[in-house]
Design a protein around this motif. Structure first.
Motif: not given
Length: 200
Positions: A192-194, A1-3
């Motif tokens: 942090s991961s979205k 997942m994008k951070e």
């Protein structure tokens, strides 16, 4: 997942004259020019600014309501960061509850819990509030990288925004811990991961 590219801190305005009067002030026609901070609210803003002074805040954005602008201005004096206003951080509009007792909030919140899209009495739905607030954060993600960004807004707006970061329906915002006046919380940290709910 994008951070996340940036770290986001969220702050509710300090105690306002509307809080002291125990009335709902959500219409920009009233809130942008009247009902600023009480003396207690000014104290809360200063204390909050000192509490985050070690977090190297790069940018401050605030609602264009008088109570949030005054809060952001006090914080800015301590942190030496010029605040920028954005209407997407405005108070949730409470329609026909404008000027009524703060007890009206409980009535609205009970309806929210049953339907995130409810707009009874002309209230802005939690879906709408979340859409505009999340869109603003998403825009900041596109504009900046590695910044610590403080968002100064209103209780309902911040709790509804936070719902997107907790993977819960926007109408369930009151299941999250209450955001006190003058309180600063971390919304998201850079790296942090979205979660899946954040994306529009």
């Amino acid at each position: 997942m994008k951070e996340f590219n940036n770290t986001y801190l969220i702050m509710r305005h300090g105690q306002s004259e509307a809080n002291v009067a125990d009335i709902v002030v959500s219409d920009p026609a009233n809130g942008c020019s009247k009902y600023g901070l009480s003396e207690m609210g000014k104290h809360q803003a200063r204390e909050a600014a000192l509490a985050v002074s070690n977090q190297n805040v790069d940018l401050i954005y605030c609602s264009d309501f008088k109570r949030t602008k005054e809060t952001a201005d006090i914080v800015a004096q301590v942190l030496s960061v010029e605040p920028v206003t954005d209407a997407r951080l405005r108070e949730r509009f409470f329609g026909q509850y404008e000027g009524k007792s703060s007890a009206s909030y409980d009535e609205v919140w009970k309806k929210d819990a049953l339907d995130s899209d409810q707009t009874e009495m002309g209230v802005e739905s939690t879906t709408s509030v979340r859409r505009r607030a999340v869109a603003f954060v998403a825009e900041l993600e596109q504009l900046f990288f590695g910044k610590v960004i403080l968002l100064v807004s209103h209780g309902d707006t911040l709790q509804i925004l936070s719902s997107a970061f907790h993977d819960i329906e926007s109408g369930q915002h009151r299941t999250l811990p209450h955001h006190e006046t003058g309180e600063v919380k971390t919304l998201a940290k850079a790296g942090s991961s979205k979660n899946r709910e954040f994306t529009l």
